[in-house]
Design a protein around this motif. Structure first.
Motif, short mmCIF file in Angstrom:
data_model
loop_
_atom_site.label_atom_id
_atom_site.label_comp_id
_atom_site.label_asym_id
_atom_site.label_seq_id
_atom_site.Cartn_x
_atom_site.Cartn_y
_atom_site.Cartn_z
N LEU A 1 -28.34 -15.40 21.47
CA LEU A 1 -28.68 -16.31 20.52
C LEU A 1 -29.55 -16.97 20.25
CD1 LEU A 1 -26.73 -15.51 18.02
CD2 LEU A 1 -25.83 -17.77 17.93
N LEU A 2 -30.51 -16.15 19.74
CA LEU A 2 -31.73 -17.32 19.08
C LEU A 2 -31.41 -17.57 17.61
CD1 LEU A 2 -34.28 -14.57 20.21
CD2 LEU A 2 -33.99 -16.85 21.72
N ILE B 1 -23.11 -18.95 8.15
CA ILE B 1 -22.14 -17.40 9.07
C ILE B 1 -21.01 -17.45 9.58
CG2 ILE B 1 -23.18 -16.81 11.55
CD1 ILE B 1 -26.17 -18.06 11.56
N LEU B 2 -20.48 -18.20 10.23
CA LEU B 2 -19.07 -18.34 10.55
C LEU B 2 -18.13 -18.18 8.61
CD1 LEU B 2 -18.90 -21.41 12.43
CD2 LEU B 2 -19.54 -19.19 12.60
N SER B 3 -18.04 -18.38 7.81
CA SER B 3 -17.80 -17.36 6.45
C SER B 3 -17.96 -16.58 6.57
CB SER B 3 -18.60 -18.25 5.27
OG SER B 3 -19.71 -17.73 4.37
N ARG B 4 -18.68 -15.24 7.25
CA ARG B 4 -19.34 -13.97 7.11
C ARG B 4 -17.88 -13.43 8.25
NH1 ARG B 4 -24.76 -13.13 6.76
NH2 ARG B 4 -24.99 -15.29 7.58
N ASP B 5 -17.92 -14.37 9.28
CA ASP B 5 -17.55 -13.46 10.24
C ASP B 5 -18.03 -13.04 10.93
OD1 ASP B 5 -14.92 -12.93 11.81
OD2 ASP B 5 -14.94 -11.19 10.59
N LYS B 6 -19.63 -13.96 10.97
CA LYS B 6 -20.49 -12.49 11.85
C LYS B 6 -19.83 -12.52 13.73
CE LYS B 6 -24.02 -10.80 10.63
NZ LYS B 6 -24.38 -9.12 10.11
N GLU B 7 -20.75 -11.21 14.27
CA GLU B 7 -20.19 -11.39 15.43
C GLU B 7 -21.67 -12.78 16.20
OE1 GLU B 7 -19.82 -11.87 18.91
OE2 GLU B 7 -18.06 -10.40 17.99
N VAL B 8 -21.58 -13.30 16.73
CA VAL B 8 -22.71 -13.60 17.49
C VAL B 8 -22.50 -14.88 18.97
CG1 VAL B 8 -22.71 -15.46 15.29
CG2 VAL B 8 -21.91 -16.56 16.35
N SER B 9 -21.09 -13.89 19.49
CA SER B 9 -20.84 -14.17 20.81
C SER B 9 -22.58 -13.66 21.48
CB SER B 9 -20.24 -13.38 21.43
OG SER B 9 -19.64 -11.90 21.56
N ALA B 10 -23.08 -14.16 22.81
CA ALA B 10 -24.09 -13.93 23.51
C ALA B 10 -23.96 -15.19 24.42
CB ALA B 10 -25.06 -14.22 22.81
N HIS B 11 -24.88 -14.88 26.02
CA HIS B 11 -24.05 -15.57 27.51
C HIS B 11 -25.63 -16.71 27.68
CE1 HIS B 11 -23.73 -14.56 31.71
NE2 HIS B 11 -25.13 -15.18 31.48
N LEU C 1 -20.65 -24.57 17.17
CA LEU C 1 -21.73 -23.79 17.39
C LEU C 1 -20.82 -22.58 18.89
CD1 LEU C 1 -23.48 -22.06 17.03
CD2 LEU C 1 -25.22 -24.06 18.06
N CYS C 2 -20.57 -23.54 19.65
CA CYS C 2 -19.85 -23.15 20.96
C CYS C 2 -19.00 -22.38 20.96
CB CYS C 2 -20.84 -24.21 22.21
SG CYS C 2 -22.25 -24.36 22.89
N ASP C 3 -18.47 -22.54 20.31
CA ASP C 3 -16.96 -22.13 19.69
C ASP C 3 -17.18 -20.17 19.33
OD1 ASP C 3 -14.23 -23.14 20.52
OD2 ASP C 3 -14.11 -24.86 19.32
N ALA C 4 -18.31 -20.54 18.61
CA ALA C 4 -18.12 -19.07 18.10
C ALA C 4 -19.10 -18.22 18.64
CB ALA C 4 -19.19 -19.41 16.91
N VAL C 5 -20.15 -19.06 19.83
CA VAL C 5 -21.10 -18.24 20.64
C VAL C 5 -20.18 -17.86 22.21
CG1 VAL C 5 -23.30 -18.34 21.45
CG2 VAL C 5 -22.96 -18.99 19.59
N SER C 6 -19.47 -18.68 22.71
CA SER C 6 -19.01 -18.54 23.58
C SER C 6 -20.13 -18.46 24.80
CB SER C 6 -17.77 -17.63 23.90
OG SER C 6 -16.97 -17.81 25.00
N PRO C 7 -20.45 -19.18 25.63
CA PRO C 7 -22.00 -19.11 26.29
C PRO C 7 -21.89 -19.41 27.04
CG PRO C 7 -22.45 -21.33 24.62
CD PRO C 7 -21.30 -20.37 23.91
N ASP C 8 -21.95 -18.92 28.11
CA ASP C 8 -22.06 -18.73 29.46
C ASP C 8 -23.08 -20.40 29.92
OD1 ASP C 8 -20.44 -17.34 31.21
OD2 ASP C 8 -21.38 -15.79 30.12
#
Length: 356
Positions: free
Chosen positions: A187-188, A200-210, A233-240
């Motif tokens: 995610l950039l 972004i979160l209000s539009r329920d966009k998929e933002v998960s990324a490694h 932000l990290c809750d939404a993206v769930s990055p490693d």
């Protein structure tokens, strides 16, 4: 201008076709090269010579798209020398207008794009938003435009109006989600601020990324607390992996409260900075064994400023891998860095498998 004329000495390395995302250590700024064989998409261009070196040594001659997330100089400065370079063929440059930006570099860039477009050297698109969807994609590199919206770019930056909230330069940052061979890799978010994230979160966009390249180099988010922004932000993206693209000795990024929140709330997430933050180590950077650094262009090679350095994300055995791997990097940190903010425990996080 050619690469030879620019005085660039390529670093020898294999040039075989591959699919990868390279986040260049450009100091305080951003630049990502999304490569599919000998074609690529570039997102932001802070540096010129580092980007030239990366393209030449990886065998890239065709830049399908150059996306400039917003008008700040630490995201556009390298484009002024990249675009006229005869060594590369450029397809389309994407950027959004900014009524609040009046820098010399922004004026020069707009004039350059006009001249190159009129000469038939490239196409210039002065609008990019979520409606463009997957239009930036290559065969094995899929790129989704997450933000801003058509309404945002229609109104442009400026104060609150009758039908829209205030939109800042950072709030207009282009946000991209990148899939490598179908796997959600990156995610950039440019310099996305808290208002843009809320939208972004209000539009329920998929933002998960490694891998999440953290917005604004780990600096202030523009609203609310930094801890809250980092957690949401990290809750939404769930990055490693959370990566801070930052320069040592510029703004003392990343902010300690940002790193502390991530390491506390997401203990399995690896945190890394391209260069060693002054919040982690004051004074000269220690030498130590640095064989974990990639043999890729990196601003931190000069002056011994690297921490994790330039980062590569690729696919191996249908899983996403990030280089440098954590072991050598963490070993150097533990042996030579005074108070590393990223060290919340003695256990190295184990990356989770990622699937489409």
């Amino acid at each position: 201008m050619t690469t030879a004329q620019a005085g660039i000495q390529p670093v020898p390395q294999p040039t075989k076709a591959s699919t990868e995302a390279v986040i260049l250590d450009v100091g305080h700024g951003n630049c990502a090269v999304l490569r599919d064989g000998n074609r690529c998409v570039i997102v932001d261009a802070k540096s010129d010579k580092l980007l030239y070196q990366e393209l030449v040594t990886s065998g890239v001659r065709r830049i399908e798209h150059l996306v400039l997330s917003h008008a700040d100089s630490d995201h556009i400065a390298g484009a002024l020398r990249l675009l006229p370079n005869d060594d590369f063929e450029v397809g389309t440059v994407w950027l959004n207008s900014d009524s609040q930006k009046d820098s010399r570099q922004w004026h020069e860039l707009l004039a350059l794009l006009t001249a190159l477009h009129q000469a038939g050297r490239l196409k210039a698109r002065l609008a990019i938003c979520d409606l463009d969807g997957w239009d930036l994609s290559l065969e094995n590199v899929l790129i989704d435009v997450i933000h801003p919206t058509l309404t945002d770019i229609g109104h442009g930056t400026g104060k609150r109006g009758r039908v829209r909230p205030e939109i800042t330069t950072n709030g207009m940052s282009v946000v991209l989600r990148v899939l490598l061979e179908g796997l959600p890799a990156l995610l950039l978010p440019g310099d996305l601020d808290s208002a843009g994230l809320d939208q972004i979160l209000s539009r329920d966009k998929e933002v998960s990324a490694h891998v999440l390249v953290y917005p604004h180099h780990g600096g202030h988010s523009g609203g609310g607390t930094e801890e809250s922004f980092a957690k949401v932000l990290c809750d939404a993206v769930s990055p490693d992996v959370v990566l801070f693209s930052m320069g040592r000795g510029v703004f003392r990024n990343p902010l300690p409260e940002v790193v502390e929140e991530i390491t506390r709330s997401f203990p399995d997430t690896r945190v890394a900075c391209t260069q060693l933050s002054e919040n982690c180590h004051v004074g000269p950077v220690p030498d130590g064994e640095r064989d974990y650094l990639l043999n890729r262009p990196a601003a931190g090679h000069t002056g011994n400023r690297s921490c994790v350095g330039t980062v590569r994300v690729a696919v191996a055995d249908n899983q996403l891998v990030v280089e440098p791997a954590p072991l050598g990097h963490k070993r150097w940190i533990r042996q030579h860095v005074n108070t590393a903010m990223c060290e919340s425990s003695a256990i190295l996080p184990v990356p989770r498998p990622r699937y489409p």
